[in-house]
Enzyme design. Structure first.
Site, PDB file in Angstrom:
ATOM      1  N   MET A  29     -20.823  -4.008 -56.787  1.00  0.00           N
ATOM      2  CA  MET A  29     -21.080  -2.757 -56.127  1.00  0.00           C
ATOM      3  C   MET A  29     -20.090  -2.147 -55.423  1.00  0.00           C
ATOM      4  O   MET A  29     -19.997  -1.303 -54.425  1.00  0.00           O
ATOM      5  CB  MET A  29     -22.717  -2.835 -55.526  1.00  0.00           C
ATOM      6  N   HIS A  36     -15.590 -11.220 -54.013  1.00  0.00           N
ATOM      7  CA  HIS A  36     -15.454 -10.516 -55.189  1.00  0.00           C
ATOM      8  C   HIS A  36     -13.715 -10.974 -55.627  1.00  0.00           C
ATOM      9  O   HIS A  36     -13.783 -11.113 -56.956  1.00  0.00           O
ATOM     10  CB  HIS A  36     -15.201  -9.076 -54.784  1.00  0.00           C
ATOM     11  N   GLN A  60     -31.523  -0.580 -57.708  1.00  0.00           N
ATOM     12  CA  GLN A  60     -31.997  -1.951 -57.492  1.00  0.00           C
ATOM     13  C   GLN A  60     -32.139  -1.783 -55.850  1.00  0.00           C
ATOM     14  O   GLN A  60     -32.319  -2.933 -55.259  1.00  0.00           O
ATOM     15  CB  GLN A  60     -30.815  -2.820 -57.720  1.00  0.00           C
ATOM     16  N   GLN A 152     -30.269 -13.809 -58.609  1.00  0.00           N
ATOM     17  CA  GLN A 152     -29.857 -12.819 -59.631  1.00  0.00           C
ATOM     18  C   GLN A 152     -29.348 -13.328 -60.806  1.00  0.00           C
ATOM     19  O   GLN A 152     -29.593 -13.090 -61.787  1.00  0.00           O
ATOM     20  CB  GLN A 152     -28.861 -12.010 -58.766  1.00  0.00           C
ATOM     21  N   SER A 188     -20.247 -11.243 -47.745  1.00  0.00           N
ATOM     22  CA  SER A 188     -21.171 -10.385 -48.137  1.00  0.00           C
ATOM     23  C   SER A 188     -20.449  -8.961 -47.814  1.00  0.00           C
ATOM     24  O   SER A 188     -20.287  -8.671 -46.634  1.00  0.00           O
ATOM     25  CB  SER A 188     -22.432 -10.455 -47.806  1.00  0.00           C
ATOM     26  N   SER A 189     -20.870  -7.826 -48.555  1.00  0.00           N
ATOM     27  CA  SER A 189     -20.441  -6.494 -48.276  1.00  0.00           C
ATOM     28  C   SER A 189     -21.291  -6.024 -47.039  1.00  0.00           C
ATOM     29  O   SER A 189     -20.911  -5.215 -46.282  1.00  0.00           O
ATOM     30  CB  SER A 189     -20.595  -5.550 -49.383  1.00  0.00           C
TER      31      SER A 189
HETATM   32  O1  PAF Z   1     -24.441  -8.564 -57.075  1.00  0.00           O
HETATM   33  C1  PAF Z   1     -24.204  -7.363 -57.095  1.00  0.00           C
HETATM   34  O2  PAF Z   1     -23.268  -6.721 -56.622  1.00  0.00           O
HETATM   35  C2  PAF Z   1     -24.979  -6.310 -57.916  1.00  0.00           C
HETATM   36  O3  PAF Z   1     -26.395  -6.900 -57.751  1.00  0.00           O
HETATM   37  C3  PAF Z   1     -24.605  -6.198 -59.335  1.00  0.00           C
HETATM   38  C4  PAF Z   1     -24.605  -7.829 -60.150  1.00  0.00           C
HETATM   39  C5  PAF Z   1     -23.171  -5.559 -59.462  1.00  0.00           C
HETATM   40  C6  PAF Z   1     -25.461  -5.108 -60.089  1.00  0.00           C
HETATM   41  O4  PAF Z   1     -25.680  -4.125 -59.467  1.00  0.00           O
END
Ligand code: PAF
Length: 287
Positions: A29, A36, A60, A152, A188-189
């Protein structure tokens, strides 16, 4: 590095990359950090081309959550990715992802229940839906996700298995260990929401989790240990604890005692305007 924001050019770019080899997708995101970039580097070890998607997925986020506040910094993200071996950035607008009349939802039961699924109704439907669309758009051979979002990852693997997805095959949905700051806080962002003093207090989370895990592995009663973990977090500056639970690492079934299978400790707790989540491995009981 191609930066693409609509589907038609994406399809022809993907065809080009596929002719040239394999593709690994890192869905994000945005508001990219070292966590990342670790996923991007791992992706580069597995495929000829790395594609990164950047999309703040409205489906979401629940009502009253941080959809508007979520950091959006496409240019800075692309500048970071230019320093890595990335072939393509897929950065669609919401109207490209969910055009007028969009009406389909993917809902995964079981592993999505409880933990973040309990606190954030609809969250994992939004995740499963967008990730399924990203898989169909990019057709990757591999997809990589951070283990910080362990639930997730379980939801996405279940969805891929249940819908017979082949790009990527479920075995090529790769979890990458959480990247942590020097004081142990998971990257985390959303850490950007913390003030400097909250940021310093946030390190109570991994520290208290490690202490709770050591106690449980040495045979301390699980319920009591989790209670004292909650109390430590509140004493350490967190305003509330959404959950602190021991669960089976694979099925995510709640555990009240440590058994012979790998387990994990899952915590979500609030500090300032941030809601931090973390999870760590707990070794199975021996004997
Ligand atoms: O983990 C994330 O950044 C988000 O939940 C994802 C997997 C990109 C889906 O929007």
């Amino acid at each position: 590095m191609q930066i693409i924001d609509s589907l038609l050019p994406l399809r022809s770019a993907i065809e080009g990359l596929r002719r040239d080899g394999t593709i690994a997708l890192v869905p994000t995101m945005g508001a990219l950090h070292e966590g990342h970039l670790t996923l991007v580097r791992e992706a580069g070890k597995r495929a000829s081309h790395v594609a990164v998607s950047i999309f703040v997925n409205p489906r979401q986020f629940g009502a009253g959550e941080d959809l508007d506040a979520y950091p959006r910094q496409l240019e800075a993200d692309c500048a970071l990715l230019r320093g890595e071996n990335v072939s393509l950035v897929w950065a669609p607008k919401p109207a490209e992802m969910y055009p007028q009349g969009y009406a389909t939802n993917i809902s995964v039961s079981g592993v999505s229940e409880g933990l973040c699924g309990g606190d954030r109704p609809g969250h994992f439907d939004g995740v499963a839906t967008v990730v399924c669309k990203l898989f169909n758009q990019v057709l990757p051979d591999f997809a990589l996700f951070g283990e910080k979002d362990w639930q997730q990852l379980a939801v996405i693997r279940r969805m891929a298995r249940d819908l017979d997805l082949t790009r990527p095959a479920v075995g090529n949905i790769i979890g990458v260990p959480t990247v942590r700051e020097a004081d142990g806080l998971a990257m985390s962002s959303r850490n950007a929401y913390l003030t400097p003093s909250q940021r310093a207090e946030a390190a109570t989370l991994p520290r208290s989790m490690r202490a709770a895990i050591a106690a449980i592995e040495q045979g301390a009663p699980v319920g009591q240990t989790l209670e004292s973990l909650r109390a430590k977090l509140v004493a350490g500056g967190f305003s509330s604890v959404d959950y602190a639970e021991l669960r089976d690492a694979d099925s995510l079934a709640p555990l009240s005692t440590l058994g012979p299978n790998p387990a994990r400790l899952f915590v979500a707790a609030r500090i300032g305007s941030g809601r931090l989540i973390d999870n760590m491995a707990v070794s199975p009981a021996s004997g």
